[in-house]
Design an enzyme around this catalytic site. Structure first.
Site, short mmCIF file in Angstrom:
data_model
loop_
_atom_site.label_atom_id
_atom_site.label_comp_id
_atom_site.label_asym_id
_atom_site.label_seq_id
_atom_site.Cartn_x
_atom_site.Cartn_y
_atom_site.Cartn_z
N GLU A 81 0.42 -1.07 -0.20
CA GLU A 81 0.12 0.00 0.27
C GLU A 81 0.93 1.29 0.31
O GLU A 81 2.14 1.60 0.40
CB GLU A 81 -0.86 -0.07 1.42
CG GLU A 81 -1.60 1.10 1.29
CD GLU A 81 -3.20 1.23 2.28
OE1 GLU A 81 -3.61 -0.05 3.23
OE2 GLU A 81 -3.71 1.83 2.56
N LYS A 264 -7.12 -0.88 11.61
CA LYS A 264 -6.92 -0.73 10.16
C LYS A 264 -5.38 -0.40 10.05
O LYS A 264 -4.02 -0.80 9.54
CB LYS A 264 -7.10 -0.81 8.95
CG LYS A 264 -7.64 -1.69 7.82
CD LYS A 264 -5.95 -0.31 7.30
CE LYS A 264 -5.93 -1.38 5.78
NZ LYS A 264 -4.64 -0.46 4.75
N ASP A 280 4.39 -14.38 11.72
CA ASP A 280 2.98 -14.83 11.38
C ASP A 280 1.94 -14.23 11.39
O ASP A 280 1.14 -13.78 12.12
CB ASP A 280 2.60 -16.51 12.43
CG ASP A 280 0.82 -16.66 11.08
OD1 ASP A 280 0.52 -16.12 10.80
OD2 ASP A 280 0.77 -18.34 12.11
N HIS A 377 -2.36 10.66 1.04
CA HIS A 377 -1.89 9.21 0.32
C HIS A 377 -2.28 9.15 -1.31
O HIS A 377 -2.10 8.30 -1.99
CB HIS A 377 -3.49 8.91 0.69
CG HIS A 377 -3.73 7.21 1.06
ND1 HIS A 377 -4.43 6.54 -1.08
CD2 HIS A 377 -3.67 6.17 1.87
CE1 HIS A 377 -3.43 5.05 0.20
NE2 HIS A 377 -3.59 4.89 1.58
#
Ligand code: NDP
Length: 424
Positions: A81, A264, A280, A377
């Site tokens: 991202e 998030k 993991d 962004h």
């Protein structure tokens, strides 16, 4: 007729790819890409997963400006991202001069022995408590090497779990010090050794014995103190932003719709380092989100508040990562990244991961309460758009620059810019 996929798992990587090409699952171009894209030796890749076909590259970058517990750190992050790494580096700078401080509260991993049909839970609990020494001896003999390293079974707790029906369960938690491993295999081995003895002590039937990824005894905190002047050119403006960040963190405690997005953003940072170090990410995510729900409602993971002329931020999460074992010791890139991070042990890595999560959250909240997140962004998204529409080599930079100047940014505009550039 035998299926072309018969015993697919027994074929070599090249044979598997040839089958998929022949059966038109792969185009010749994709076949070439899958065949030639190799960073890992086949032996390593085949040992890690089943039906290995190829490798899936993701970009890795580094976040800068971190001072964690007084040490400068360069943080490798694997993420697809745009803007995550830039935002993280930017926020790390805001935490200076002091940087981020961390604390490891404890580091024990939980294994569960889940029994059913146990009639008297109180008596069962007493049996377990009074036989701790024997249980520990069995655990230690089952995994002597972890004991030799200073780890092993440390304590036991029992729990009664029931629903509204007749069904109820008696669960025994084994708390194990797994030293520098993530510990899933260590715990599962110990559980296998201990469960038969537990069933001799308690009348009941085994449902299962397995590690719990909800590592509430493996908590790590990161905190930082951001001077108002790091948030804006003047103290007054900085104070305003700090107060809004504090309100934004309060809001994320109250509204799960916001909390999920808030968290998030934190996981953008956490996952990127977890992946870069061969750990993991599924285990870390599951534990983090469960911990965010520990008060009965899903909440934002961080706390931000204002004290005098500073914004204070805190993040506490379970962080059962390892610096050895699993894929960590097998993936050359993971080992190289642990070297880059100068990680001495698993707790060092956990401290770094929490620090990155906290910085990532600071970056997102600051953008949200001031300029908005979309500006930064989309500016970084411009280069992805340029590639998406087919820009190559130097064209990428040219299209990216033109997109950033354009009043709007989308694929249509990017295509238009590229076409114009090619007409020149
Ligand atoms: P490993 O069994 O691969 O690694 C642990 C072993 O590493 C130890 O038993 C020890 O073996 C060796 N070791 C070397 N140095 C150290 C040290 N300093 N501290 C501790 N151990 C050391 O992995 P884990 O037990 O950590 O399990 C992690 C793996 O399990 C991950 O790949 C994970 O994805 C997977 N997994 C996860 C599950 C889950 O999350 N629910 C379930 C099942 C598996 P020795 O002493 O013999 O040298």
């Amino acid at each position: 007729m035998t299926s072309p996929f018969y015993k697919f798992y027994k074929k070599s990587r090249e044979e598997r790819l040839a089958i998929l090409l022949k059966e038109h699952y792969l185009t010749p171009n994709d076949y070439d890409l899958f065949l030639n894209n190799k960073l890992l030796d086949d032996d390593v890749a085949n040992a890690l997963i089943e039906n290995q076909l190829t490798q899936f590259p993701l970009p890795m970058g580094v976040a800068m400006n971190f001072i964690i517990d007084g040490e400068k750190k360069v943080i490798p992050m694997v993420v697809e991202e745009p803007s995550v790494i830039a935002a993280c580096s930017h926020a790390a700078k805001m935490t200076l001069p002091d940087g981020i401080t961390t604390k490891v509260h404890s580091r024990q991993i939980i294994g569960q022995i889940i029994l059913k049909d146990v009639v008297d839970h109180k008596e069962a609990s007493q049996m377990i408590d009074s036989h701790f020494r024997e249980i520990k001896e069995i655990a230690d003999n089952t995994h002597p090497s972890i004991v030799a390293r200073g780890g092993g079974l440390k304590k036991i707790k029992t729990r009664s779990i029931s629903d509204t029906s007749e069904q109820n369960f008696f669960t025994i938690h084994l708390f194990v010090d797994v030293q520098n491993a993530m510990g899933a295999n260590i715990i599962n081995t110990i559980l296998e050794g201990v469960t038969p003895f537990v069933l001799e002590l308690i009348q009941g039937a085994s449902l299962m014995s397995i590690l719990s990824n909800y590592n509430t005894d493996c908590l790590v905190s990161a905190s930082c103190k951001v001077p108002f002047l790091q948030l804006a050119p003047s103290v007054e403006q900085g104070k305003l932003i700090a107060e809004k960040i504090a309100e934004a963190s309060l809001y994320a405690k109250l509204d799960p719709y916001r909390a999920v997005t808030h968290n998030k953003g934190i996981m953008n940072g956490i996952d990127s380092v977890v992946i870069a170090t061969g750990n993991d990410p599924r285990a870390v995510s599951a534990a983090s989100h469960a911990y965010a729900s520990r008060h009965g409602q899903y909440e934002g993971m961080t706390n931000w508040y204002v004290v005098e002329d500073h914004l204070i931020g805190e993040l506490t999460l379970p962080m059962a990562v390892g610096s050895v074992g699993g894929a960590i010791s097998v993936l050359p890139m993971a080992k190289a990244n642990l070297d880059l991070l100068e990680v001495r042990d698993a707790t060092d890595l956990a401290r770094i991961i929490l620090s990155v999560g906290l910085a990532q959250n600071l970056a997102a909240l600051k953008a949200l309460v001031s300029v908005g997140i979309q500006k930064g962004h989309m500016s970084l998204h411009a280069s992805s758009l340029a590639i998406q529409v087919g820009a190559k080599g130097e064209e990428i930079e040219e299209v990216t620059k033109a997109l950033r100047r354009a009043p709007k940014m989308n694929t249509q505009i990017a295509k238009h810019i590229l076409n114009k550039l090619r007409e020149k």
